[in-house]
Design an enzyme around this catalytic site. Structure first.
Site, mmCIF file in Angstrom:
data_model
loop_
_atom_site.group_PDB
_atom_site.id
_atom_site.type_symbol
_atom_site.label_atom_id
_atom_site.label_comp_id
_atom_site.label_asym_id
_atom_site.label_seq_id
_atom_site.Cartn_x
_atom_site.Cartn_y
_atom_site.Cartn_z
ATOM 1 N N HIS A 11 0.949 -1.097 -0.042
ATOM 2 C CA HIS A 11 -0.077 -0.024 0.265
ATOM 3 C C HIS A 11 0.596 1.192 -0.037
ATOM 4 O O HIS A 11 1.630 1.450 0.893
ATOM 5 C CB HIS A 11 -0.864 0.074 1.365
ATOM 6 C CG HIS A 11 -1.832 1.152 1.425
ATOM 7 N ND1 HIS A 11 -2.281 1.715 2.557
ATOM 8 C CD2 HIS A 11 -2.864 1.291 0.418
ATOM 9 C CE1 HIS A 11 -3.351 2.544 2.130
ATOM 10 N NE2 HIS A 11 -3.678 2.479 0.983
ATOM 11 N N GLU A 38 0.758 -0.305 -4.686
ATOM 12 C CA GLU A 38 -0.532 0.638 -5.035
ATOM 13 C C GLU A 38 -0.056 2.053 -4.812
ATOM 14 O O GLU A 38 0.973 2.263 -3.755
ATOM 15 C CB GLU A 38 -1.400 0.148 -4.125
ATOM 16 C CG GLU A 38 -2.926 1.118 -4.335
ATOM 17 C CD GLU A 38 -2.827 2.211 -3.225
ATOM 18 O OE1 GLU A 38 -4.044 3.009 -3.507
ATOM 19 O OE2 GLU A 38 -1.992 2.539 -2.385
ATOM 20 N N ASP A 40 -1.445 6.577 -5.245
ATOM 21 C CA ASP A 40 -2.632 7.188 -5.655
ATOM 22 C C ASP A 40 -1.888 8.426 -6.527
ATOM 23 O O ASP A 40 -0.878 8.982 -6.391
ATOM 24 C CB ASP A 40 -3.044 8.290 -4.219
ATOM 25 C CG ASP A 40 -3.503 7.039 -3.157
ATOM 26 O OD1 ASP A 40 -4.337 6.529 -3.379
ATOM 27 O OD2 ASP A 40 -2.603 6.950 -2.335
ATOM 28 N N HIS A 53 -1.804 11.262 -1.971
ATOM 29 C CA HIS A 53 -3.106 10.589 -1.483
ATOM 30 C C HIS A 53 -4.322 11.901 -1.245
ATOM 31 O O HIS A 53 -5.370 11.767 -1.581
ATOM 32 C CB HIS A 53 -2.902 9.881 -0.209
ATOM 33 C CG HIS A 53 -4.269 9.430 0.103
ATOM 34 N ND1 HIS A 53 -5.079 9.881 1.312
ATOM 35 C CD2 HIS A 53 -5.040 8.166 0.015
ATOM 36 C CE1 HIS A 53 -6.133 9.316 1.516
ATOM 37 N NE2 HIS A 53 -6.037 7.964 0.721
ATOM 38 N N GLU A 113 -4.289 4.012 -8.086
ATOM 39 C CA GLU A 113 -5.507 4.721 -7.634
ATOM 40 C C GLU A 113 -5.814 5.819 -8.393
ATOM 41 O O GLU A 113 -4.784 7.014 -7.875
ATOM 42 C CB GLU A 113 -5.779 4.417 -6.175
ATOM 43 C CG GLU A 113 -7.044 5.115 -5.875
ATOM 44 C CD GLU A 113 -7.240 5.412 -4.206
ATOM 45 O OE1 GLU A 113 -8.233 5.986 -4.036
ATOM 46 O OE2 GLU A 113 -6.791 4.862 -3.441
#
Length: 252
Positions: A11, A38, A40, A53, A113
């Site tokens: 993450h 992952e 953002d 994020h 994301e």
């Protein structure tokens, strides 16, 4: 599409062990054996896709205000590591291009994301998906897999679908709406990515029955990881890169 992604996904690069969404975090996560990450991605005011994020800069940089309202020239000068610890002071915000270069050169996989500044959902989805397609297509090293594009914002995924339909998508859910699976199908998603405590046997089976994969975030507890694996989960996104082996099982 066949599902090429591993069970374990780090993450924001390395969870909380390094400043999230920085190249330093990706390197730290890789040091524990992780090969899928992952992150953002949002847009600067002048359209540069970069990693962050929050909508604002205050929590994870030495800047202030809405990130998407600033130019990349201003954003690139911020310290995105000092908030975490002195060891990472001076770590910059990375562009999507910089992160893509790192994962492609190392044969890693990426879950992007799409994290739009409010009001820019469609623009962000379109720009990020196009940029991903360009970066993976022009790589000198054939990528292991295309990036998986996910978002909580259906409008962003719809724009990504329209711009680059060949890239796989996943709908993120922080609650379980009655039409969640149908919405993911309408967006031609390859996966539903849900908060871990929303997923049980029936919901995972329903996702699979709809022809999609089921992923869970953010799984940091070994008991939860074991529960989800026993139910047939396809992906676990974790902060605890130092506690979980990125192999097929669970390590505590």
């Amino acid at each position: 599409m066949s599902w090429p992604y591993p069970l374990w996904i780090a993450h924001r690069g390395a969870g909380k062990l390094a400043p999230e969404n920085t190249l330093a975090a990706f390197r730290h996560g890789a040091s524990f054996g992780y090969r899928a990450f992952e992150c953002d991605v949002k847009l600067s005011r002048d359209g540069q896709p970069f990693l962050l994020h929050d909508a604002t800069l205050d929590r994870t940089t030495d800047g202030q205000g809405v990130a998407g309202e600033q130019t990349w020239s201003a954003l690139s000068r911020l310290d995105a590591g000092g908030w975490h610890s002195r060891a990472y002071a001076g770590e910059p915000l990375p562009t999507l291009e910089a992160i893509a270069g790192y994962v492609l050169r190392n044969g890693f996989m990426l879950n992007v994301e799409i994290k739009p500044t409010p009001g820019t959902e469609s623009l962000t989805g379109a720009v990020v998906s196009r940029r991903c397609a360009e970066l993976w297509a022009t790589s000198r090293i054939p990528p292991v897999a295309p990036p998986l594009l996910t978002s909580f914002r259906p409008a962003a995924l719809q724009a990504a679908l329209a711009a680059q339909p060949e890239l796989p998508r996943g709908l993120l859910l922080d609650r379980w709406p009655e039409d969640g699976i149908a919405q993911a199908q309408a967006l031609q998603c390859a996966a539903v990515v849900a908060q871990y405590d929303l997923l049980d046997r029936s919901s995972i089976e329903a996702i699979h029955a709809a022809g999609m994969k089921a992923l869970a975030y953010t799984v940091n507890d070994p008991a939860e990881a074991r529960r989800l694996i026993s139910l047939g989960i396809d992906g676990l996104i974790t902060d605890a890169v130092d506690r979980f082996s990125p192999g097929p099982g669970v390590h505590d």
